[in-house]
Design a protein around this motif. Structure first.
Motif, PDB file in Angstrom:
ATOM      1  N   LEU A 200       0.522  -1.321  -0.072  1.00 20.39           N
ATOM      2  CA  LEU A 200       0.243   0.153   0.060  1.00 20.39           C
ATOM      3  C   LEU A 200       0.675   1.803   0.293  1.00 20.39           C
ATOM      4  CD1 LEU A 200      -3.029  -0.856   2.285  1.00 20.39           C
ATOM      5  CD2 LEU A 200      -3.158  -0.916   0.341  1.00 20.39           C
ATOM      6  N   VAL A 201       2.347   1.526   0.205  1.00 25.89           N
ATOM      7  CA  VAL A 201       2.845   2.267   0.659  1.00 25.89           C
ATOM      8  C   VAL A 201       3.765   2.585  -0.493  1.00 25.89           C
ATOM      9  CG1 VAL A 201       2.378   2.418   3.196  1.00 25.89           C
ATOM     10  CG2 VAL A 201       4.597   1.466   2.115  1.00 25.89           C
ATOM     11  N   CYS A 202       4.188   0.990  -1.335  1.00 29.62           N
ATOM     12  CA  CYS A 202       4.585   1.839  -2.442  1.00 29.62           C
ATOM     13  C   CYS A 202       4.975   2.511  -3.572  1.00 29.62           C
ATOM     14  CB  CYS A 202       4.855  -0.093  -2.673  1.00 29.62           C
ATOM     15  SG  CYS A 202       6.350   0.133  -4.056  1.00 29.62           S
ATOM     16  N   PRO A 203       5.372   3.661  -3.832  1.00 29.04           N
ATOM     17  CA  PRO A 203       4.911   4.463  -4.424  1.00 29.04           C
ATOM     18  C   PRO A 203       4.641   3.940  -5.818  1.00 29.04           C
ATOM     19  CG  PRO A 203       6.979   4.949  -3.721  1.00 29.04           C
ATOM     20  CD  PRO A 203       6.875   3.896  -3.149  1.00 29.04           C
ATOM     21  N   THR A 204       5.244   3.283  -6.323  1.00 27.83           N
ATOM     22  CA  THR A 204       5.711   2.671  -7.932  1.00 27.83           C
ATOM     23  C   THR A 204       4.861   0.975  -7.521  1.00 27.83           C
ATOM     24  OG1 THR A 204       7.703   1.852  -6.909  1.00 27.83           O
ATOM     25  CG2 THR A 204       8.244   4.019  -7.604  1.00 27.83           C
ATOM     26  N   TYR A 205       4.328   1.053  -6.862  1.00 29.91           N
ATOM     27  CA  TYR A 205       3.275  -0.388  -7.066  1.00 29.91           C
ATOM     28  C   TYR A 205       4.516  -1.482  -7.758  1.00 29.91           C
ATOM     29  CZ  TYR A 205      -0.931   2.554  -7.417  1.00 29.91           C
ATOM     30  OH  TYR A 205      -1.990   3.604  -7.301  1.00 29.91           O
ATOM     31  N   ASN A 206       5.443  -1.378  -7.149  1.00 31.82           N
ATOM     32  CA  ASN A 206       6.622  -2.569  -6.827  1.00 31.82           C
ATOM     33  C   ASN A 206       6.638  -3.890  -5.955  1.00 31.82           C
ATOM     34  OD1 ASN A 206       8.800  -2.990  -8.739  1.00 31.82           O
ATOM     35  ND2 ASN A 206      10.212  -2.695  -6.261  1.00 31.82           N
ATOM     36  N   ILE A 207       5.511  -3.502  -5.363  1.00 33.73           N
ATOM     37  CA  ILE A 207       5.225  -4.795  -4.937  1.00 33.73           C
ATOM     38  C   ILE A 207       4.120  -5.614  -4.405  1.00 33.73           C
ATOM     39  CG2 ILE A 207       5.612  -5.113  -1.648  1.00 33.73           C
ATOM     40  CD1 ILE A 207       7.014  -2.609  -1.228  1.00 33.73           C
ATOM     41  N   THR A 208       4.251  -6.921  -4.110  1.00 35.75           N
ATOM     42  CA  THR A 208       2.734  -7.380  -4.571  1.00 35.75           C
ATOM     43  C   THR A 208       2.960  -8.658  -3.744  1.00 35.75           C
ATOM     44  OG1 THR A 208       2.850  -7.450  -6.571  1.00 35.75           O
ATOM     45  CG2 THR A 208       1.338  -9.382  -6.198  1.00 35.75           C
ATOM     46  N   VAL A 209       1.452  -8.357  -2.341  1.00 33.63           N
ATOM     47  CA  VAL A 209       1.695  -9.366  -1.435  1.00 33.63           C
ATOM     48  C   VAL A 209      -0.138  -9.793  -1.875  1.00 33.63           C
ATOM     49  CG1 VAL A 209       1.434  -9.660   0.880  1.00 33.63           C
ATOM     50  CG2 VAL A 209       2.444  -7.535   0.193  1.00 33.63           C
ATOM     51  N   SER A 210       0.076 -11.820  -2.274  1.00 32.97           N
ATOM     52  CA  SER A 210      -0.548 -12.206  -2.900  1.00 32.97           C
ATOM     53  C   SER A 210      -1.327 -13.430  -1.672  1.00 32.97           C
ATOM     54  CB  SER A 210      -0.713 -13.265  -3.749  1.00 32.97           C
ATOM     55  OG  SER A 210       0.478 -13.019  -4.803  1.00 32.97           O
ATOM     56  N   GLY A 211      -2.359 -12.617  -0.790  1.00 30.57           N
ATOM     57  CA  GLY A 211      -3.086 -13.816   0.149  1.00 30.57           C
ATOM     58  C   GLY A 211      -2.164 -12.528   1.318  1.00 30.57           C
ATOM     59  N   MET A 212      -1.929 -13.759   2.274  1.00 39.80           N
ATOM     60  CA  MET A 212      -1.049 -14.382   3.766  1.00 39.80           C
ATOM     61  C   MET A 212       0.157 -14.049   3.182  1.00 39.80           C
ATOM     62  SD  MET A 212      -3.706 -11.918   5.504  1.00 39.80           S
ATOM     63  CE  MET A 212      -2.500 -11.710   7.274  1.00 39.80           C
ATOM     64  N   ASN A 213       0.388 -14.258   1.884  1.00 45.84           N
ATOM     65  CA  ASN A 213       2.120 -14.702   2.108  1.00 45.84           C
ATOM     66  C   ASN A 213       3.166 -13.013   1.800  1.00 45.84           C
ATOM     67  OD1 ASN A 213       1.516 -17.066   1.103  1.00 45.84           O
ATOM     68  ND2 ASN A 213       0.259 -16.631  -1.005  1.00 45.84           N
ATOM     69  N   ARG A 214       4.003 -13.947   2.236  1.00 49.44           N
ATOM     70  CA  ARG A 214       4.769 -12.327   2.300  1.00 49.44           C
ATOM     71  C   ARG A 214       5.137 -11.822   0.890  1.00 49.44           C
ATOM     72  NH1 ARG A 214      10.297 -15.446   5.139  1.00 49.44           N
ATOM     73  NH2 ARG A 214       9.429 -16.657   6.194  1.00 49.44           N
ATOM     74  N   PRO A 215       5.905 -11.115   1.182  1.00 43.56           N
ATOM     75  CA  PRO A 215       5.814  -9.856  -0.191  1.00 43.56           C
ATOM     76  C   PRO A 215       6.755  -9.740  -1.035  1.00 43.56           C
ATOM     77  CG  PRO A 215       6.355  -8.683   1.645  1.00 43.56           C
ATOM     78  CD  PRO A 215       5.843  -9.811   2.251  1.00 43.56           C
ATOM     79  N   GLU A 216       6.379  -9.879  -2.208  1.00 43.85           N
ATOM     80  CA  GLU A 216       7.325  -9.577  -3.576  1.00 43.85           C
ATOM     81  C   GLU A 216       7.745  -8.443  -4.627  1.00 43.85           C
ATOM     82  OE1 GLU A 216       5.799 -12.849  -6.419  1.00 43.85           O
ATOM     83  OE2 GLU A 216       6.101 -14.160  -4.914  1.00 43.85           O
ATOM     84  N   TRP A 217       9.429  -8.467  -4.532  1.00 44.98           N
ATOM     85  CA  TRP A 217       9.356  -7.090  -4.861  1.00 44.98           C
ATOM     86  C   TRP A 217       9.792  -6.958  -6.633  1.00 44.98           C
ATOM     87  CZ3 TRP A 217       9.701  -8.291   0.226  1.00 44.98           C
ATOM     88  CH2 TRP A 217       9.746  -7.010   0.563  1.00 44.98           C
ATOM     89  N   GLY A 218       9.208  -6.033  -7.767  1.00 46.66           N
ATOM     90  CA  GLY A 218       9.524  -6.141  -8.787  1.00 46.66           C
ATOM     91  C   GLY A 218      10.686  -5.715  -9.488  1.00 46.66           C
ATOM     92  N   ASN A 219      10.959  -4.925 -10.477  1.00 52.35           N
ATOM     93  CA  ASN A 219      12.100  -4.042 -11.093  1.00 52.35           C
ATOM     94  C   ASN A 219      11.645  -2.160 -10.979  1.00 52.35           C
ATOM     95  OD1 ASN A 219      14.230  -6.112 -10.504  1.00 52.35           O
ATOM     96  ND2 ASN A 219      13.343  -6.884 -12.900  1.00 52.35           N
ATOM     97  N   ALA A 220      10.988  -2.077 -10.181  1.00 53.20           N
ATOM     98  CA  ALA A 220      10.005  -0.211 -10.169  1.00 53.20           C
ATOM     99  C   ALA A 220      10.870   0.395  -9.690  1.00 53.20           C
ATOM    100  CB  ALA A 220       8.997  -0.468 -10.683  1.00 53.20           C
ATOM    101  N   CYS A 221      11.489  -0.318  -8.370  1.00 53.04           N
ATOM    102  CA  CYS A 221      12.012   0.286  -7.413  1.00 53.04           C
ATOM    103  C   CYS A 221      13.140   1.618  -6.931  1.00 53.04           C
ATOM    104  CB  CYS A 221      13.722  -0.483  -6.092  1.00 53.04           C
ATOM    105  SG  CYS A 221      12.935   0.415  -4.822  1.00 53.04           S
ATOM    106  N   THR A 222      12.144   2.553  -6.901  1.00 58.61           N
ATOM    107  CA  THR A 222      12.760   4.584  -6.898  1.00 58.61           C
ATOM    108  C   THR A 222      13.512   4.149  -5.449  1.00 58.61           C
ATOM    109  OG1 THR A 222      12.166   6.222  -7.315  1.00 58.61           O
ATOM    110  CG2 THR A 222      10.404   5.784  -5.432  1.00 58.61           C
TER     111      THR A 222
END
Length: 265
Positions: A200-222
């Motif tokens: 929710l706080v990631c400004p580049t929509y670079n993090i995905t949380v599916s269900g109650m699993n741990r987050p995954e980071w993409g390649n759009a980190c600022t």
């Protein structure tokens, strides 16, 4: 004169600074850069005075801020200024923004820097709470002074320490192309409960949380450190040292404020 403040924040310092300016400058509107970038809509051309408020990211503006500056139409702007929140020196950041604007035939009229508490956990721990409060208090006084200068048209370019400027001018060209690939540096440890705050706080929509699993980071980190600092369980780490370090976000900037910035409200 109407003033539009376009802000970007990672852990709240720049949004707080923009709010402080707005308290003292009449007819001021705050507009989040991240929301306009994600909406993909045409950004309305602002009139009157225009300010860019953002943090330093390795001696330069965050990549999202640079992208915004390359798109916005400033033909109707009467004055353009930057306010940079920083841990040590903000010159390189506003100078980089100025170069972007110059290429588009716009002229920056003033630039200011305000020291705020650090959120950069990779180089060391955050400040103790009493020191954070002291730094914020001094910053508030600086912002009062800057707001008065802006209101009265007393424009200036405030420069930082020479040695820090040289350091940043060397680091930025070397590291700027690596910033977007920094997402995989972050991970969630065993204390993560899959709450989704980081997404929710990631400004580049670079993090995905599916269900109650741990987050995954993409390649759009600022590289703004919102995820690691807003995680309520301190479960997000980078490298081997951050688990032992404290976290920081501005006490007056909430998760909801971050969601509004990012267009997730």
């Amino acid at each position: 004169m109407k003033t539009t403040l376009y802000y970007f924040t990672g852990t709240g310092n720049s949004l707080w600074a923009a709010r402080e300016l707005a308290r003292h400058i009449p007819e001021t509107e705050l507009v989040p850069m991240a929301k306009w970038i994600h909406d993909g809509d045409h950004i309305p051309a602002p009139e009157g005075r225009v300010g860019f408020v953002f943090p330093v990211s390795i001696g330069s503006p965050p990549l999202l801020v640079s992208a915004f500056a390359e798109k916005i139409n400033l033909d109707a702007a009467e004055e353009i200024f930057a306010l940079v929140t920083m841990g040590s020196c903000g010159d390189g950041a506003w100078k980089h923004l100025n170069r972007i604007l110059k290429k588009r035939s716009y002229r920056m009229d003033a630039a200011y820097s305000v020291k705020t508490p650090t959120n950069y956990l990779l180089s060391g721990d955050v400040l103790p709470e009493d020191q954070e409060i002291a730094v914020i208090s001094v910053a508030r006084s600086d912002l009062d002074r800057i707001a008065e200068k802006i209101t009265h048209g007393d424009n200036s370019f405030e420069k930082g320490p020479l040695l820090m400027n040289i350091r940043n001018s060397v680091l930025h060209p070397l590291l700027k192309n690596r910033l977007r690939s920094q997402g995989p540096r972050f991970r969630a440890d065993d204390t993560c409960d899959g709450c989704g705050t980081c997404e929710l706080v990631c400004p580049t929509y670079n993090i995905t949380v599916s269900g109650m699993n741990r987050p995954e980071w993409g390649n759009a980190c600022t590289f703004c450190f919102a995820c690691i600092n807003y995680c309520p369980r301190h479960a997000i780490q980078s490298g081997t040292k951050t688990a032992a370090r404290n976290r920081y976000h501005h006490p007056d900037v909430s998760i909801t404020d971050m969601m509004i910035q990012n267009g997730r409200e």
